[in-house]
Each structure stands twice: as structure tokens, then as C-alpha cells.
Design an enzyme around this catalytic site. Structure first.
Site, PDB file in Angstrom:
ATOM      1  N   HIS A 171       4.006 -10.459   2.684  1.00 39.74           N
ATOM      2  CA  HIS A 171       4.450  -9.375   3.568  1.00 39.74           C
ATOM      3  C   HIS A 171       5.939  -9.926   4.383  1.00 39.74           C
ATOM      4  O   HIS A 171       6.463  -9.334   5.181  1.00 39.74           O
ATOM      5  CB  HIS A 171       3.520  -9.150   4.582  1.00 39.74           C
ATOM      6  CG  HIS A 171       3.743  -8.037   5.465  1.00 39.74           C
ATOM      7  ND1 HIS A 171       3.898  -8.172   6.879  1.00 39.74           N
ATOM      8  CD2 HIS A 171       3.761  -6.835   5.224  1.00 39.74           C
ATOM      9  CE1 HIS A 171       4.046  -6.874   7.446  1.00 39.74           C
ATOM     10  NE2 HIS A 171       3.912  -6.065   6.537  1.00 39.74           N
TER      11      HIS A 171
ATOM     12  N   HIS B 218       8.371  -1.472  15.876  1.00 32.74           N
ATOM     13  CA  HIS B 218       7.838  -2.151  14.721  1.00 32.74           C
ATOM     14  C   HIS B 218       8.231  -3.710  14.874  1.00 32.74           C
ATOM     15  O   HIS B 218       7.610  -4.613  13.897  1.00 32.74           O
ATOM     16  CB  HIS B 218       8.398  -1.639  13.565  1.00 32.74           C
ATOM     17  CG  HIS B 218       7.956  -2.230  12.198  1.00 32.74           C
ATOM     18  ND1 HIS B 218       8.350  -2.954  11.165  1.00 32.74           N
ATOM     19  CD2 HIS B 218       6.596  -1.879  11.524  1.00 32.74           C
ATOM     20  CE1 HIS B 218       7.718  -3.307  10.336  1.00 32.74           C
ATOM     21  NE2 HIS B 218       6.420  -2.701  10.495  1.00 32.74           N
TER      22      HIS B 218
ATOM     23  N   ARG C  15       1.715  -1.542  20.153  1.00 31.06           N
ATOM     24  CA  ARG C  15       2.359  -0.081  19.833  1.00 31.06           C
ATOM     25  C   ARG C  15       0.803   0.540  19.513  1.00 31.06           C
ATOM     26  O   ARG C  15       0.717   1.387  19.953  1.00 31.06           O
ATOM     27  CB  ARG C  15       3.053   0.201  18.835  1.00 31.06           C
ATOM     28  CG  ARG C  15       3.519   1.607  18.579  1.00 31.06           C
ATOM     29  CD  ARG C  15       4.217   1.676  17.014  1.00 31.06           C
ATOM     30  NE  ARG C  15       3.265   1.504  15.794  1.00 31.06           N
ATOM     31  CZ  ARG C  15       3.403   0.886  14.881  1.00 31.06           C
ATOM     32  NH1 ARG C  15       4.532   0.443  14.501  1.00 31.06           N
ATOM     33  NH2 ARG C  15       2.514   0.979  13.745  1.00 31.06           N
TER      34      ARG C  15
ATOM     35  N   ARG D 137       0.760  -1.230  -0.019  1.00 35.45           N
ATOM     36  CA  ARG D 137      -0.052  -0.071  -0.072  1.00 35.45           C
ATOM     37  C   ARG D 137       0.912   1.262   0.062  1.00 35.45           C
ATOM     38  O   ARG D 137       1.774   1.544   0.665  1.00 35.45           O
ATOM     39  CB  ARG D 137      -0.974   0.194   1.258  1.00 35.45           C
ATOM     40  CG  ARG D 137      -1.750   1.238   1.151  1.00 35.45           C
ATOM     41  CD  ARG D 137      -2.917   1.044   2.396  1.00 35.45           C
ATOM     42  NE  ARG D 137      -3.757  -0.110   2.102  1.00 35.45           N
ATOM     43  CZ  ARG D 137      -4.197  -1.091   2.917  1.00 35.45           C
ATOM     44  NH1 ARG D 137      -3.708  -0.799   4.131  1.00 35.45           N
ATOM     45  NH2 ARG D 137      -5.118  -2.018   2.594  1.00 35.45           N
TER      46      ARG D 137
END
Length: 747
Positions: A463, A620, A592, A433
Site C-alpha cells: 500500500h 486522505h 476523517r 480492492r
């Protein structure tokens, strides 16, 4: 056992939880313990975050509502109900953002002699500067677009900044004279006045719009130290030059966010790349999800925009300040001096075993290396691919790319490897995206350089973040691997915290070969030895691990589940964690962002504790850790516990087995769990700052930065000592030619 928790009241709506996360980012903009320019940056980040949220998540809800879908999410809300709730909550957030901008950021900047000025606050020298800037730079590239019988309402592209103009034809030539004088550079002309609305000439009122050119920076530096003005302020001031013969009655900046969710009907296309390219063109014309205007906008102008852009009342956002605050993300880079208003710089640590002066493959063959970026230098990963490209013993490189930088060195070295005759296979996810266009470009470039490129898989996003190097060692072929939690992006690696593992583990190597065969061909491995792959594989594995801990707890043994991820939204995983807590398993979660789990259900017995860290770096990395009876298992993954990651993406989860790397991963979690400065604690359905009482403040990200600096200092000291020893040895050998190594040992 698990389905008894499938009740709407046990879940927080995903979209509302995301807005709460963005509120935590806003909290960093108000935290005076952060340097001021970093606070301004956080405020800009909240704006760009919410822009993407509307372009994707709100857009999805709009499509569902338009299709009259009435099924509910885990929290019991229909798409239409979610749209109402999201917009209601975001309207409150917008108010808070602009209060922070007007009442904190702008005044605090001014106290430090950094000014973002309005036209009315300019002195004579500054006004003359913007007049010349308009005439010399802006006027030639501006294009006024009218809306009348012969010209339909112009298309307003996504995320573009525009100025709406209300006009009326002049009876006299005053405006044209003013325009001519401005263009001729008459210095006596100063601030043309806009006339009030005249209802008697309603039929003569016209609408026009001017797009603010994106080729210029939004912030324009003015004469005077660290003084700036917004480019749209300059254009608005001299708009009359674009409309000679007309009076300007009112103006207002505005911006629209459109549906930008890529919607490729993959099952119907034989050419995924062509389908993505087509969708990239078509999505620019997506439905408007949000219209932003200043609160001071003229009613007539506002109605023109609402009617022509087909915006509902709930999607209209009136802001108390400049439209689009993302310019604040650029402010720090434009301000001269003021290092005290930024985070102090530091240098990430690069293990010498992974630099270009050492044979990285020899290093990995001896032991595994666990990396934590940005504290460990991402250059180690770049070096891994670089050495693979130039090493004559390397036969093949296989790699997945989801997001890479605009000038990626990894792309360069993959191309270099192919040009040197190595077999290079790269899966480039062209559906990543907002990186679709960039990835299409890189995919075509890699093909031109001789790489075999796979454009993702039909129906799934790839991914996973993995690289496999096949090398002919002295004792046969060996597989060298890097498996990561984050993208192979050398730019974002400076401010995303991610983890990666270098290894040449035999069984994991077989799994990686099977994974790439699956991605590139029709292979469907019967099983994986150590790697777990979504879709399905990671969910099945995590479910089994949670069930094991439930059994351990039921047998009276202490059981612990610790997970770190970006978001937790999958209904089934949450229900299993509820069941684990109800059975006595201690659950500690570092999340997060989105958190659809509540931890205040009485049946959980207080066994679930959740922290969220928002700080200098974007958390992340993903860690999944299970402990019982002294037995510890640690896994890293590219996947969050979200339905899309578990069901609709190719993701990898891999073990950290080597004792020192496992201990390091556990230590990383321990350190973050101790954070009482940037961490918030979940209380029911919302997060609160941790009350540390008498405990000393502890910032986990600062701790890791200091550790990297210590390692750098130690490395520098060792290099200096080594250099000194070499110098002494060279001197000795010059004066004592027959000195041998064994004699030096005796000495």
C-alpha cells in the site's frame, strides 16, 4: 499501563463508527451552504459508500458469523451482534437518505427548473419521446428471464439494477395487442394499466426479471430544459412489450449487493496473478449481503425475491424512492448551465521548478519540495516520471502502484522508459480492492512494454506510494524520490487531498533502495535510516514516539501529539493515546472516517480533542507530528492507525526534515485545525458540528484553494513582467548593439 484501557466500554465499534462517518457525508447533502448540485452529489456518495461497506465489511462479518466465531471486537461485540447492530443502524440511515432525497434534493432541484420526473408527470411530447426511446434503443437489448419448472431462478449479479415482474397468462389477447401496437408506434396507446392481484388464479401467476442494461446512462434526458427520467421507469412503463400473452400484475425495481471481498489463499498459490483472476470470476457469485426494493413492492414479489436470493429479514431494505441513488453523482455533469449550483472552478498551482520546461532533477537537487494535492497540481508528479523516462542520464526507475486511473499517463511514461532501455521495476498491487481487474490489465501491459513487474507480495498488500529514480549526475549516481500519502492516480488527485515529498536525501535514498530490494527479492534490511516500513516498523516507531511524549509530560514538560489520518481503529494505538492523555500529553487528532476512540473518559482529563473534516475534497493525507521542549518532528505516511495498515500491509512513513517543508506541513495541520465550517468535533462517541460562537467562519479547504489561486496569479504576473523585460531588452539591444550586461547593472 496501556492494557488498563483495554475495556470494551472504552472503544467504539468500528463498523458503527463507519456508519456515523457516512452520516457526516449525508450532513453535507443537507447543508444549504453547499451548492445544490454538490449536495446531490454528496447524497449519491453516501449510497456508493454504503454499497462498498456491505460488499466488504458486512461480508466479512457474515463469514465470521457463519463460521460461528464468537470472539469479540474491541467494543465487546461478536460478529453476529455487530451484524444486528449494523443493519439496525443502517435501516435508520436509509430512511434519512430518502427523506433528504424526497424532501430536500428533489424539491430544491425543481425550484431551479431541474426535474427528475416520474412517467405520470410527463407531458405528451415527453411520453412520445420515451416510447420511441424504448422501441429504438432499449427493446432490442432487453432480455426477460423467467422462473419456472424448466428455467431456474436467474442469477442476479452484484450491484445490477433489475425489474421484478409478476405475470399472469391472459385469457384474451389484450396484452399482446397492446404490445404489438406499442412496437408498431401507435400513438393512441397510452400507459397500459396493470391489473390488481387475483387470488383465484394464484397457480397461473409467474415471476420474471429484466436486467436494466448498464451500457446506458441511468438518467435519460427528456425534451425540455434539464428534465430527466430514470431508465428503469421507461422500461417498466413498456414492459408488456416483452411479455405478449401475459398480464403484468406488479413490478418493482430491485438490487442486490453481494460478498465481493477478494479471498485469495495466498499461502497455497504459486501464481498470485492466476489466483486473483480466478477469485475475480468466483466472487461475482458471492452471498447476497443486502436486497434493496421499493417500499411499495407487492408482497408476492417481495417474497419471491427473499426466498430465491436467500435474504434474511435484517438484510432487506425497503426504500421510499428509486432504488440506488448513485445516479445523483452523475447529475451535475448532465445539467446544462447552472454554474451557480456547483463549486466554482479553480486551477491547482504548479511550481515552475517542477514543470516540463525546467530540469526537475536539478530543482530537487537544490531543495526538497512538499506538495499538497489537489491544491498543488499532481502534474508535477507526472512530470517527474515523464522527465525520468526521457532523460538520457536516468538509469532506472522503481515504483509502486496501488490504484491508477483508467488512462494513466504514468503507465505510459514507465513503458516509454523501458522501451528506451532504462531499467524499470514496477510493483503493481493486484489485490487492491475493486481495482484488481484494472491492475491486472495494467500489470500485463507494463510487462508487454518491457517493464519488470512484481504482482504484490504473498500474504501482504503493498500500500506504500513511492517512486525512485536513479540518475547519473556529473558527480556520480544520485537517487531522486517521490514519497506520497496517496495513490499515483491522476484522476482522484483532483478531489483527494494528499501530500507528497520530492527529495534526493542520501540516507532516505539508501532506505528506498533497500525497500525495493525487499519488495523484489529476498533482501531483509537489518534497519532503515529514516524510512519506517510496515508491517511492524510503523507501529514500533509510533509507539516509541508516543512513549517519548509520555516521558516528557511526566517530567513536567509540555508535550503535544498531533495526528491526521483517515481512520483510527487499532486497539493498541488507541490505548497508548489514552495513556498519553492520562499522563498530561495534549493530543489533537484530525480523523476523517472511523474513530474507535472515545474522548470522554474521565482519566483523560480532557486532553484528547478530535476533529473530522468532510468537505469538497476527500481528506486522505496522513500527518504524524510530535512536539516537546521546542523540538518538532513531522512525518507523513501512507498508513492510517488501523490494524490492517500496521500489521498486514507494506506501508511507508517518512520524515519531513527540511525546515521550510516541515514548517509547511505544520502550517497545513494548523489551518485544518482552525476549520469551524466543515469540521465536526468528537463528543464522547459521536461528532457534532463546531459551535463557532462569535468567531468568523473558516473553511480550511476554501483557504487552500484561495492560496493556490493567489500563487497562480503571482506566477502569471511574474511571467508577464519577465516577458515585458525580455521585450524591452530585445528592443534595447537592437538599438544599442554594444550594450553589455554589466553596463545594464550600472544603469
Amino acid at each position: 499501563m496501556y492494557k488498563e484501557f483495554y475495556k470494551p466500554q472504552n472503544y467504539v465499534n468500528r463498523e458503527l463508527s463507519w456508519i456515523d462517518f457516512n452520516g457526516r457525508v449525508l450532513g453535507e447533502a443537507t447543508d444549504t451552504a453547499n451548492p445544490l448540485l454538490e449536495r446531490a452529489n454528496f447524497l449519491g456518495i453516501t449510497q456508493s459508500n454504503v454499497d462498498e461497506f456491505f460488499m466488504v465489511r458486512v461480508a466479512s462479518l457474515h463469514k465470521l458469523a457463519a463460521a460461528n466465531v464468537t470472539t469479540t471486537d474491541a467494543s465487546g461485540l461478536t460478529p453476529e451482534e455487530q451484524l444486528d447492530a449494523v443493519n439496525e443502524k443502517e435501516h435508520r440511515m436509509v430512511k434519512q437518505r430518502y427523506e433528504v432525497y424526497n424532501q430536500q434534493i428533489i424539491p430544491d432541484l425543481a425550484k431551479n427548473n431541474i426535474h427528475i420526473l416520474r412517467v405520470s408527470k410527463l407531458d405528451e411530447k415527453q411520453y412520445e419521446f420515451i416510447r420511441r426511446y424504448f422501441n429504438d434503443e432499449l427493446m432490442p437489448v432487453l432480455t426477460p428471464m423467467a422462473d419456472d419448472a424448466s428455467r431456474p431462478f436467474p442469477f442476479i449479479s452484484n450491484n445490477s439494477l433489475n425489474i421484478a415482474v409478476q405475470l399472469r397468462r391472459q385469457v384474451h389477447s389484450t396484452t399482446s395487442q397492446v404490445a404489438e401496437e406499442i412496437l408498431e408506434g401507435d400513438q393512441e396507446v397510452h400507459r397500459p394499466q396493470m391489473e390488481p392481484h387475483d387470488d383465484r388464479q394464484e397457480a397461473d401467476i409467474k415471476f420474471a426479471t429484466v436486467r436494466v442494461p448498464e451500457i446506458y446512462k441511468r438518467l435519460v434526458r427528456l425534451p425540455g430544459e434539464n428534465s430527466f427520467i430514470l431508465i428503469d421507469e421507461i422500461i417498466t412503463e413498456f414492459l408488456s412489450a416483452l411479455f405478449p400473452g401475459y398480464e403484468i400484475l406488479a413490478t418493482a425495481s430491485y438490487r442486490v449487493m453481494r460478498d465481493m471481498d477478494l479471498d485469495v489463499a495466498e499461502e497455497d498459490t504459486s501464481d498470485l496473478l492466476r489466483a486473483v483472476k480466478r477469485q475475480l470470476r468466483e466472487r461475482e457469485h458471492g452471498q447476497v449481503m443486502r436486497l434493496e426494493v421499493p417500499a411499495s413492492i407487492d408482497e408476492w414479489l417481495k417474497n419471491q425475491l427473499i426466498d430465491n436470493l436467500h435474504v434474511s429479514k435484517r438484510s432487506l431494505y425497503e426504500v421510499d424512492g428509486p432504488v440506488d441513488l448513485t445516479f445523483l453523482k452523475k447529475l451535475s455533469g448532465m445539467v446544462d448551465g447552472h454554474d451557480d449550483l456547483r463549486y466554482p472552478p479553480y486551477k491547482p498551482y504548479l511550481n515552475p521548478a517542477l514543470d516540463m520546461e525546467h530540469n526537475i532533477f536539478s530543482s530537487i537537487r537544490q531543495k526538497d519540495y512538499l506538495m499538497q494535492h489537489p491544491y498543488d497540481n499532481f502534474q508535477a508528479v507526472v512530470n517527474f516520471i515523464h522527465q525520468a523516462a526521457i532523460d538520457p542520464d536516468v538509469l532506472a526507475i522503481k515504483m509502486t502502484l496501488y490504484r491508477v486511473s483508467g488512462n494513466s499517463p504514468i503507465i505510459k511514461y514507465l513503458g516509454m522508459a523501458a522501451q528506451q532501455g532504462k531499467q524499470v521495476t514496477v510493483l503493481v498491487e493486484v489485490k487492491a480492492r475493486f481495482d484488481e481487474q484494472n491492475n491486472v490489465r495494467w500489470a500485463q501491459r507494463l510487462e508487454q512494454m518491457g517493464c519488470h513487474v512484481i504482482y504484490g507480495l504473498v500474504g501482504l498488500k503493498t500500500h506504500c506510494k513511492v517512486a525512485l529514480v536513479i540518475r547519473r549526475d556529473e558527480d556520480g549516481l544520485r537517487r531522486y524520490m517521490h514519497l506520497g500519502t496517496g495513490n499515483y492516480n491522476d484522476v482522484t488527485a483532483h478531489f483527494y487531498t494528499d501530500m507528497g515529498l520530492f527529495t534526493c536525501d542520501h540516507e532516505l535514498g539508501i532506505d528506498m533502495t533497500n525497500l525495493f530490494n525487499m519488495l523484489s527479492g529476498f533482501a531483509r534490511p537489518a534497519y532503515f535510516n529514516e524510512l519506517r516500513v510496515s508491517p511492524d516498523g510503523i507501529r514500533t516507531f509510533i509507539n516509541a514516539k508516543i512513549d517519548e511524549q509520555i516521558e516528557n509530560a511526566k517530567n513536567g514538560n509540555p508535550a503535544l501529539i498531533r495526528m491526521k489520518m483517515n481512520s483510527l481503529s487499532d486497539k493498541q494505538i488507541i490505548a497508548r493515546l489514552y495513556a498519553a492523555a492520562a499522563s498530561g500529553v495534549k493530543v489533537e487528532l484530525l480523523i476523517r472516517g472511523i474513530t474507535c476512540l472515545r474522548n470522554d473518559l474521565p482519566e483523560l482529563h480532557g486532553n484528547i480533542e478530535v476533529h473530522s473534516i468532510i468537505g469538497r475534497f476527500l481528506e486522505h493525507s496522513r500527518i504524524y507530528y510530535f512536539k516537546s521542549n521546542g523540538h518538532e518532528e513531522v512525518y507523513l505516511a501512507s498508513a492510517d492507525m488501523m490494524t490492517r495498515n500496521l500489521n498486514r500491509r507494506v506501508e511507508e512513513l517518512y520524515p519531513v526534515n527540511q525546515p521550510d517543508t516541515k514548517a509547511h506541513a505544520i502550517h497545513i495541520f494548523d489551518v485544518m485545525w482552525k476549520d469551524n465550517v466543515k469540521a465536526r468535533r468528537l463528543v464522547g462517541d459521536h461528532y457534532e458540528r463546531i459551535d463557532r460562537g462569535d468567531a468568523a467562519p473558516f473553511n480550511s479547504q476554501e483557504y487552500f484553494v484561495k492560496q493556490a489561486m493567489k500563487l497562480n496569479a503571482r506566477e502569471k504576473k511574474e511571467k508577464k513582467a519577465k516577458k515585458h523585460f525580455s521585450s524591452v531588452f530585445e528592443t534595447l539591444t537592437r538599438h544599442v548593439p554594444n550594450l553589455h550586461l554589466d553596463e545594464r547593472k550600472d544603469e
